[in-house]
Design a protein around this motif. Structure first.
Motif, PDB file in Angstrom:
ATOM      1  N   ASP A   1     -17.970  -2.452   7.755  1.00 52.07           N
ATOM      2  CA  ASP A   1     -17.420  -1.333   7.165  1.00 52.07           C
ATOM      3  C   ASP A   1     -15.817  -0.872   7.912  1.00 52.07           C
ATOM      4  N   LEU A   2     -16.072  -0.762   9.293  1.00 51.70           N
ATOM      5  CA  LEU A   2     -14.981  -0.501   9.836  1.00 51.70           C
ATOM      6  C   LEU A   2     -13.747  -1.824   9.752  1.00 51.70           C
ATOM      7  N   GLU A   3     -14.080  -3.019   9.509  1.00 54.76           N
ATOM      8  CA  GLU A   3     -12.980  -3.975   9.238  1.00 54.76           C
ATOM      9  C   GLU A   3     -12.266  -3.728   7.747  1.00 54.76           C
ATOM     10  N   ARG A   4     -13.296  -3.201   6.836  1.00 53.77           N
ATOM     11  CA  ARG A   4     -12.810  -3.126   5.497  1.00 53.77           C
ATOM     12  C   ARG A   4     -11.890  -1.597   5.426  1.00 53.77           C
ATOM     13  N   LYS A   5     -12.146  -0.828   6.239  1.00 56.37           N
ATOM     14  CA  LYS A   5     -11.225   0.438   6.412  1.00 56.37           C
ATOM     15  C   LYS A   5      -9.932   0.182   7.118  1.00 56.37           C
ATOM     16  N   THR A   6     -10.075  -0.655   8.368  1.00 55.71           N
ATOM     17  CA  THR A   6      -8.823  -0.771   9.037  1.00 55.71           C
ATOM     18  C   THR A   6      -7.967  -1.902   8.413  1.00 55.71           C
ATOM     19  N   LYS A   7      -8.247  -2.648   7.506  1.00 51.17           N
ATOM     20  CA  LYS A   7      -7.596  -3.793   7.235  1.00 51.17           C
ATOM     21  C   LYS A   7      -6.334  -3.363   6.310  1.00 51.17           C
TER      22      LYS A   7
ATOM     23  N   ALA B   1      -4.038  -2.430   9.095  1.00 51.72           N
ATOM     24  CA  ALA B   1      -3.576  -3.498   9.927  1.00 51.72           C
ATOM     25  C   ALA B   1      -2.540  -4.280   9.500  1.00 51.72           C
ATOM     26  N   ASP B   2      -2.801  -4.407   8.041  1.00 53.40           N
ATOM     27  CA  ASP B   2      -1.716  -5.046   7.147  1.00 53.40           C
ATOM     28  C   ASP B   2      -0.523  -4.309   7.281  1.00 53.40           C
ATOM     29  N   THR B   3      -0.340  -3.003   6.956  1.00 55.95           N
ATOM     30  CA  THR B   3       0.906  -1.948   7.158  1.00 55.95           C
ATOM     31  C   THR B   3       1.561  -2.347   8.466  1.00 55.95           C
ATOM     32  N   LEU B   4       0.788  -2.179   9.631  1.00 54.32           N
ATOM     33  CA  LEU B   4       1.276  -2.262  11.024  1.00 54.32           C
ATOM     34  C   LEU B   4       1.784  -3.879  11.111  1.00 54.32           C
ATOM     35  N   ARG B   5       1.223  -4.974  10.432  1.00 58.08           N
ATOM     36  CA  ARG B   5       1.703  -6.183  10.465  1.00 58.08           C
ATOM     37  C   ARG B   5       2.949  -6.260   9.844  1.00 58.08           C
TER      38      ARG B   5
END
Length: 309
Positions: free
Chosen positions: A253-259, A262-266
């Motif tokens: 659930d945390l990976e799904r929320k932070t993806k 993380a993409d924006t930051l990438r």
């Protein structure tokens, strides 16, 4: 004698006074016969020896009683047979006397015959005795000879049958001996094979035991390492499978929320660290985006205005 008591209690019947008296009477008759045959002097000693003691055993009395019954039965049968044989002997003697008297009257007495005739008569008598005939008629000799030939043929047939059976038994015995020899060889071979297999199996088991011992030491070492690793990471018995599954679901659930974050930051990783340079890079990206949109619009417009479409 009470036979009902015998059926109810054989030991008591064997030790009854009547049974003991019967056995003593039989032994006394044997002693009397022995004394009559061997002489009057030793009759008393034999009679004293052939008697039951003061305390006979029931088993001995029963055995002697059965032996006495069998002896008496055989004695009666022998007496009957002896009486019949005596009667036949008397008849034969009377008939011989009549024949002798008739021969003497005819001048054919044994003493009056010449030596050749006497020899011939003795030969005829011997043949008659051999063939079991009572007269010297030719028909009797023919019948006796035919009977003898039949008996000879029967004996030869039985002999041939016995010879065939013995030959078949000999062949069967030889085959059995051959088969037994083969079976002995097979048994020896099986014993050798079994011993060889046992040695090979024992060697295999020893190898497997050594390998299992090595594996056991390896597994014990791995278990010790896993326990040490679990102690290092803080594993406790309360962290069971359900707790681990909940933690895995929470991680997903945390990976799904932070993806998205993380993409924006990438996407911002290519920007320079300076703010002015970053603004220039953003403007450059905007121009590239506007040029790409204009190019797309031109392509669509040309495609719409083309007559062939």
């Amino acid at each position: 004698m009470d036979h009902t008591a015998e059926h109810l209690d054989p030991a008591a019947a064997a030790s009854a006074p009547a049974s003991v008296a019967e056995v003593n009477a039989w032994l006394a008759s044997l002693a009397a016969e022995g004394g009559g045959v061997g002489g009057r002097g030793g009759g008393g000693a034999v009679a004293s020896e052939l008697s039951l003691g003061p305390d006979p055993t029931p088993r001995g009395v029963s055995y002697l009683r059965a032996l006495a019954a069998a002896s008496q039965a055989r004695s009666r049968a022998a007496g009957i047979a002896a009486t019949g044989l005596r009667a036949q002997a008397a008849e034969y003697r009377a008939e011989a006397a009549r024949l002798r008297e008739a021969l003497e009257r005819a001048g054919l007495a044994r003493d009056a015959l010449p030596p050749p005739a006497a020899s011939a008569a003795r030969a005829v008598a011997a043949v008659a005795n051999l063939l079991a005939i009572r007269d010297t008629e030719t028909s009797s000799f023919v019948v006796a000879s035919a009977d003898l030939w039949l008996r000879r043929a029967e004996v030869e047939e039985k002999r041939d049958k016995v010879h065939k059976e013995s030959k078949a038994l000999l062949d069967y015995t030889r085959k059995a001996i051959t088969k037994l020899t083969e079976l002995k060889k097979m048994l020896e071979k099986f014993k050798n094979d079994v011993e060889k297999q046992q040695v090979e199996q024992m060697t295999d088991w020893q190898t497997k035991l050594a390998m299992m011992d090595s594996k056991e030491r390896q597994y014990v070492l791995q278990v010790s390492n896993y326990k040490a690793m679990l102690n290092r990471v803080g594993y406790t018995p309360e962290v069971n499978h359900g707790v681990l599954m909940e933690m895995a679901e929470h991680k997903k659930d945390l990976e799904r929320k932070t993806k998205p974050i993380a993409d924006t930051l990438r996407s911002y990783q290519d920007l320079p660290p300076d703010k002015a340079l970053a603004a220039l890079a953003i403007e450059d990206k905007k121009r590239q985006y506007a040029a790409a949109e204009k190019y797309l619009e031109d392509v669509l417009q040309s495609a719409l205005t083309t007559p062939g479409l």
